[in-house]
Motif scaffolding. Structure first.
Motif, PDB file in Angstrom:
ATOM      1  N   LEU A   9       0.525  -8.584 -12.978  1.00  0.00           N
ATOM      2  CA  LEU A   9      -0.215  -7.368 -12.638  1.00  0.00           C
ATOM      3  C   LEU A   9      -1.344  -7.056 -13.607  1.00  0.00           C
ATOM      4  O   LEU A   9      -2.273  -6.335 -13.265  1.00  0.00           O
TER       5      LEU A   9
ATOM      6  N   LYS B  12       0.833  -1.206   0.000  1.00  0.00           N
ATOM      7  CA  LYS B  12       0.000   0.000   0.000  1.00  0.00           C
ATOM      8  C   LYS B  12       0.862   1.248   0.000  1.00  0.00           C
ATOM      9  O   LYS B  12       0.573   2.210  -0.694  1.00  0.00           O
ATOM     10  N   ARG B  13       1.947   1.209   0.776  1.00  0.00           N
ATOM     11  CA  ARG B  13       2.765   2.405   0.936  1.00  0.00           C
ATOM     12  C   ARG B  13       3.541   2.710  -0.332  1.00  0.00           C
ATOM     13  O   ARG B  13       3.612   3.843  -0.765  1.00  0.00           O
ATOM     14  N   THR B  14       4.141   1.668  -0.932  1.00  0.00           N
ATOM     15  CA  THR B  14       5.022   1.925  -2.079  1.00  0.00           C
ATOM     16  C   THR B  14       4.278   1.856  -3.398  1.00  0.00           C
ATOM     17  O   THR B  14       4.796   2.278  -4.414  1.00  0.00           O
ATOM     18  N   GLY B  15       3.059   1.289  -3.396  1.00  0.00           N
ATOM     19  CA  GLY B  15       2.364   1.099  -4.660  1.00  0.00           C
ATOM     20  C   GLY B  15       2.895  -0.075  -5.440  1.00  0.00           C
ATOM     21  O   GLY B  15       2.438  -0.355  -6.534  1.00  0.00           O
ATOM     22  N   ARG B  16       3.910  -0.744  -4.910  1.00  0.00           N
ATOM     23  CA  ARG B  16       4.469  -1.933  -5.567  1.00  0.00           C
ATOM     24  C   ARG B  16       4.205  -3.142  -4.704  1.00  0.00           C
ATOM     25  O   ARG B  16       4.995  -3.454  -3.817  1.00  0.00           O
ATOM     26  N   PRO B  17       3.097  -3.852  -4.913  1.00  0.00           N
ATOM     27  CA  PRO B  17       2.817  -5.003  -4.053  1.00  0.00           C
ATOM     28  C   PRO B  17       3.904  -6.065  -4.179  1.00  0.00           C
ATOM     29  O   PRO B  17       4.203  -6.500  -5.287  1.00  0.00           O
TER      30      PRO B  17
END
Ligand code: ADP
Ligand code: MG
Lengths: 251, 394
Positions: free
Chosen positions: B310, B209-214
């Motif tokens: 993705l 959630k924080r980095t946008g990169r799961p």
């Protein structure tokens, strides 16, 4: 990489050939595009326009000839292909937005995954781009909730987010209702004025006349004629060009 | 504008007001259902009364008086009927869960194989799908049972896979673990593993959630659990399980764990049959993601793996999950065909119980209730997942 002089070609295609099985789709395309130029490609359906611009970012593989983009040659080397894809963006006729991601996520996906940017930076730039294409209020919506014109503007913003040097447009307004064509062309015109190198497959002749630096007429996998919009409109040399122009300018 | 709107609405007669009509429709439907249900119930009670019976589930607390060949928990014929029901439910649930897992794995392979650019692979899997989809499951089950599993060699000539797996007409025996003194301690270790992997899962989701990169959340969750399980196994002074190898003694195998031919036939039939449908669903799901999606992703510079993970996978899942749910439910319900080959599932044991007690209405009601609730539980779970991944459209 040396800083590109404005007169240096950023795309060089030499004698590019492409076959689909037996079918010879591109028959020796030569083209040099300088940095910041806007190129319009037009011609009858099936003449190889899409095939050609898709070879530039390797969505299609060319079988002979040479394609060099920003001093990187397109070969089977995956590293070169990826490097070129980072410098070129593509806008499709069918928009091809990712329906499971919001507008904002569509735009930030590649910067986050490919450039590994911080989320804050990616979102900030995405919002700037949405301002630029005129739909910042749509950021949290999903593509399915937008009109065609809005979707295509998101697609342009999505490509621009990669901070690239070259934009490829494959009939970006052909799937749009007439009243939405203008909003997309306005964005493209603004982009051209900002100095972006653009290759645009389109039959929007008004756009071509006012924005293009050079135009290329394709037929049967070959470049039949090229020149400035003035030359092409007022003084076409080839019969095929004349015929085609008379057909599309009629209505 | 707002004002004319409300005044206009106030003047609509109620029999033309769509909001009233909607509610009214529901009320009428509900009344119809209740009346019909009461009619059926009444009918049944009267019919039973004529035979001098009133519906009662008291038989559940009576001695069952029959044996069950296969069971996951202790059971004897002197146990109550309710214990027998539990044995039956567990058998059905066990074969269904294992069947769902195996048919998903096989089905995903088949679906992908059918899309393969390799002609032979694609052709073979499409032949498989065509044949299996067009044979009734009952025929398939009887074929597996009478055609394969009970025609296998006798115990003395059992086929051995490796040194300690034996296949014969008595089923398949495999090595099995026997708990040692440290087994209880190891269960605690496994509990710790679950807690730790839940924490890892939670934290990685936050990172995503924080980095946008799961990150690869599921993969790391599994790795965490396995790591704890392996380290725990090695660290304990005595390994928690000792291997019990099957050996031939007299006329049968001693030790290990035996899967009966009935169980194997049922499982193979269900898996092979359901996998054909799962394969079709997976294929359709993958094909539903247009080529343009993949091209757009690649043109943006995402590599093949990122594109698959993705872009393709999340979209394919939306198409796959709803029909997959109904395949899972089908498999569970189809497991009742076990009665044809003598595997003691819920349906088979309910049949025996009916014969023993004569309580047909109650036994059938009980059975329907159990099938219905397993199906509903599965549906609720899958619907929850489906809602989470649903597309927003205009
Ligand atoms: N994947 C393909 N396989 C076979 N032939 C193709 C394929 N893609 C395009 N073609 C053929 O190549 C020719 C050029 O196509 P295209 O570049 O799409 O034309 P345009 O964009 O100018 O309308 C057409 O005749 C088309 O039928
Ligand atoms: Mg085209």
């Amino acid at each position: 990489m040396s800083e590109n002089n404005n007169n240096d070609p950023i795309i060089v295609c030499q004698d590019v050939h492409k076959w689909y099985g037996q079918f010879h789709a591109l028959r020796g395309i030569d083209m040099e595009v300088r940095k910041g130029e806007v190129i319009v490609i037009f011609g009858p359906s099936g003449s190889g326009k899409s095939t050609f611009i898709r070879t530039i970012n390797r969505l299609e593989e060319h079988q002979s000839g040479q394609i060099v983009v920003d001093s990187i040659e397109l070969t089977h080397d995956v590293r070169n292909i990826e490097a070129i894809r980072k410098e070129t963006g593509m806008v499709f006729q069918q928009f091809n937005l990712f329906p499971h991601l919001t507008v904002l996520q569509n735009i930030t996906l590649a910067p986050l995954q490919v450039h590994k940017w911080k989320k804050e930076k990616a979102e900030e730039i995405a919002m700037q781009l949405l301002e630029r294409v005129g739909i910042p209020e749509q950021a949290e919506k999903f593509p399915g909730q937008l009109s065609g014109g809005q979707q295509q503007r998101v697609a342009i913003a999505r490509a621009l987010a990669m901070q690239l040097k070259i934009m490829l447009f494959d009939e970006p307004t052909s799937a749009l209702d007439p009243e939405m064509i203008k909003e997309v062309l306005d964005v493209m015109t603004e982009l051209a004025e900002s100095g972006m190198t653009m290759l645009v497959v389109t039959h929007e002749m008004g756009f071509a006349r006012s924005v293009a630096d050079r135009m290329f007429f394709f037929d049967e996998g070959q470049i039949v004629e090229s020149g400035s919009p003035e030359d092409i409109y007022n003084n076409p040399q080839e019969d095929r060009t004349k015929l085609f122009l008379s057909q599309i300018l009629q209505h | 504008m707002e004002k004319t709107h409300t005044t206009q609405q106030a003047t609509i007669p109620f029999w033309r007001d769509e909001r009233v009509l909607r509610v009214l429709g529901q009320i009428i439907f509900l009344i119809a259902v209740i009346v019909f249900g009461y009619y059926i119930y009444n009918n049944m009670i009267t019919a039973l009364a004529k035979q001098g019976m009133t519906p009662s589930f008291a038989f559940l607390n009576q001695t069952a008086g029959f044996d069950i060949g296969e069971r996951l928990i202790e059971y004897e014929r002197a146990d109550f009927n309710k214990r027998a029901v539990l044995v039956a439910v567990l058998n059905t649930v066990q074969v269904s869960i294992v069947g769902i897992i195996l048919s998903t794995i096989l089905g995903v392979f088949l679906g992908i194989a059918r899309l393969s650019t390799n002609f032979l692979v694609a052709k073979l899997s499409s032949i498989y799908l065509e044949i299996l989809r067009n044979i009734p499951l009952l025929v398939l089950l009887i074929f597996w049972y009478t055609g394969i599993f009970i025609t296998l060699p006798r115990v003395k000539e059992a086929i051995s896979l490796g040194t300690s797996i034996f296949i014969s007409n008595r089923g398949m025996v495999i090595p099995w673990g026997i708990p040692t003194e440290t087994w209880r301690a190891y269960l605690i270790v496994l509990g710790v593993g679950i807690v730790l992997s839940a924490i890892v899962n939670w934290q990685l989701n936050l990172v995503g959630k924080r980095t946008g990169r799961p990150p690869l959340v599921t993969l790391w969750t599994i790795i965490t659990f396995l790591a704890v399980a392996i380290i725990g196994w090695i660290a304990l002074p005595q390994s928690p399980l000792t291997l019990d190898l099957p050996t031939l003694q007299g006329l049968n195998f001693k030790g290990g764990y035996t899967f009966s031919p009935e169980y194997l036939a049922l499982l193979s039939g269900l898996v092979i049959y359901t996998a054909a449908f799962v394969g079709e669903i997976v294929r359709a799901g993958i094909l539903s993601v247009s080529k343009g999606q993949i091209e757009a992703s690649r043109a943006l510079g995402l590599n093949a793996f990122q594109t698959l993970r993705l872009i393709v996978f999340p979209q394919a899942m939306r198409v796959i999950v709803p029909p997959l749910t109904s395949q899972y439910l089908n498999l569970t319900k189809n497991s009742s065909l076990a009665v044809a080959i003598g595997y003691p599932d819920l349906f088979a044991i309910a049949g025996t119980m009916h014969n023993q007690t004569g309580r047909s209405v109650e036994v059938i009601a009980l059975m329907m209730g159990i099938y219905l609730s397993t199906s509903l539980i599965t549906s609720v779970f899958m619907n929850f997942y489906n809602k989470k991944i649903k597309l927003v459209e205009r």
